[in-house]
Design a protein around this motif. Structure first.
Motif, PDB file in Angstrom:
ATOM      1  N   UNK A   1       0.795  -1.042   0.135  1.00 23.24           N
ATOM      2  CA  UNK A   1      -0.053   0.095   0.330  1.00 23.24           C
ATOM      3  C   UNK A   1       0.797   1.229   0.142  1.00 23.24           C
ATOM      4  N   UNK A   2       2.258   0.990   0.064  1.00 21.63           N
ATOM      5  CA  UNK A   2       3.224   2.150  -0.327  1.00 21.63           C
ATOM      6  C   UNK A   2       2.747   2.878  -0.931  1.00 21.63           C
ATOM      7  N   UNK A   3       2.654   2.623  -2.378  1.00 22.51           N
ATOM      8  CA  UNK A   3       2.467   2.919  -3.525  1.00 22.51           C
ATOM      9  C   UNK A   3       1.170   3.472  -4.084  1.00 22.51           C
ATOM     10  N   UNK A   4       0.261   3.766  -3.305  1.00 22.36           N
ATOM     11  CA  UNK A   4      -1.398   4.445  -2.892  1.00 22.36           C
ATOM     12  C   UNK A   4      -1.431   5.414  -3.538  1.00 22.36           C
ATOM     13  N   UNK A   5      -1.988   5.955  -4.318  1.00 26.30           N
ATOM     14  CA  UNK A   5      -2.678   6.992  -5.016  1.00 26.30           C
ATOM     15  C   UNK A   5      -4.532   6.997  -4.882  1.00 26.30           C
ATOM     16  N   UNK A   6      -4.200   7.825  -4.263  1.00 19.54           N
ATOM     17  CA  UNK A   6      -6.603   8.328  -4.604  1.00 19.54           C
ATOM     18  C   UNK A   6      -6.288   8.815  -5.106  1.00 19.54           C
ATOM     19  N   UNK A   7      -7.603   8.548  -6.153  1.00 20.39           N
ATOM     20  CA  UNK A   7      -7.808   9.746  -7.186  1.00 20.39           C
ATOM     21  C   UNK A   7     -10.058  10.277  -6.828  1.00 20.39           C
ATOM     22  N   UNK A   8     -10.239  11.439  -6.163  1.00 25.39           N
ATOM     23  CA  UNK A   8     -11.975  11.759  -6.771  1.00 25.39           C
ATOM     24  C   UNK A   8     -11.619  12.869  -8.264  1.00 25.39           C
ATOM     25  N   UNK A   9     -13.186  12.088  -8.363  1.00 25.72           N
ATOM     26  CA  UNK A   9     -13.665  12.667  -9.491  1.00 25.72           C
ATOM     27  C   UNK A   9     -15.272  13.066  -9.847  1.00 25.72           C
ATOM     28  N   UNK A  10     -15.110  14.267  -9.805  1.00 26.26           N
ATOM     29  CA  UNK A  10     -16.598  15.033  -9.467  1.00 26.26           C
ATOM     30  C   UNK A  10     -17.165  15.408 -10.826  1.00 26.26           C
ATOM     31  N   UNK A  11     -18.415  15.102 -11.348  1.00 25.96           N
ATOM     32  CA  UNK A  11     -18.792  15.487 -12.332  1.00 25.96           C
ATOM     33  C   UNK A  11     -20.141  15.633 -12.244  1.00 25.96           C
ATOM     34  N   UNK A  12     -21.047  16.625 -12.602  1.00 32.61           N
ATOM     35  CA  UNK A  12     -22.038  16.978 -12.820  1.00 32.61           C
ATOM     36  C   UNK A  12     -23.046  15.362 -12.198  1.00 32.61           C
ATOM     37  N   UNK A  13     -22.523  14.525 -12.858  1.00 33.41           N
ATOM     38  CA  UNK A  13     -23.999  12.928 -12.793  1.00 33.41           C
ATOM     39  C   UNK A  13     -23.280  11.974 -12.103  1.00 33.41           C
ATOM     40  N   UNK A  14     -21.541  11.966 -11.876  1.00 34.29           N
ATOM     41  CA  UNK A  14     -21.143  11.439 -11.044  1.00 34.29           C
ATOM     42  C   UNK A  14     -19.704  11.191 -10.037  1.00 34.29           C
ATOM     43  N   UNK A  15     -19.797  10.412  -8.842  1.00 28.04           N
ATOM     44  CA  UNK A  15     -18.532  10.309  -8.152  1.00 28.04           C
ATOM     45  C   UNK A  15     -18.016   9.698  -7.948  1.00 28.04           C
ATOM     46  N   UNK A  16     -16.856   9.610  -8.732  1.00 27.79           N
ATOM     47  CA  UNK A  16     -15.602   8.616  -8.603  1.00 27.79           C
ATOM     48  C   UNK A  16     -14.658   8.974  -7.160  1.00 27.79           C
TER      49      UNK A  16
END
Length: 147
Positions: free
Chosen positions: A101-116
């Motif tokens: 898990x040391x190499x983890x990168x978390x991402x968050x995407x927010x668009x009008x219809x979808x949150x990822x």
């Protein structure tokens, strides 16, 4: 989408919602079925945004594996932010004997219809897409929080 599926998320209802929002922080619980142990904390800092994963037990006490996450390295984009694992998290992962898990990168995407929400690292990708066009009744407070 999970390229290493397990029982933790299989056949469970996944719900996220913005619980608290102020000018400095978003609190976003992530409920997995009846498990209300996870809250994402996105906080403004002097140099960008911090993402922490607040994990709690049902009694509200902190899990041994909590407050891990990362910090943005650049401005990102209005719809996308990336959070590579910070040093605290790397140390925690080594202590917990999950060095992958040391190499983890978390991402968050927010668009009008979808949150990822997305986690990536070498050989691993986990992604959950939430449909923002379907309002929900927020579930009870996540473990360790009060309504």
């Amino acid at each position: 989408m999970d390229n290493a599926p397990g029982d933790a998320f299989a056949n469970k209802t996944l719900i996220m919602h913005v619980r608290r929002c102020n000018e400095n922080q978003l609190q976003v619980p992530f409920h997995v079925g009846d498990d209300a142990s996870r809250t994402w904390l996105i906080t403004k800092t002097g140099s960008g945004l911090s993402l922490k994963h607040d994990h709690r037990h049902k009694d509200g006490s902190e899990d041994a594996l909590t407050q891990y996450g990362g910090h943005t390295l650049d401005g990102g984009w209005p719809q996308v932010q990336s959070f590579p694992a910070d040093q605290y998290s790397k140390n925690l992962f080594v202590d917990a004997q999950i060095p992958q898990s040391i190499g983890n990168t978390w991402q968050m995407f927010i668009y009008p219809k979808v949150f990822t929400y997305r986690l990536i690292r070498q050989g691993r990708e986990f992604r959950v897409d939430f449909d923002l066009t379907k309002p929900i009744t927020p579930p009870p407070a996540p473990w360790g929080y009060q309504d």
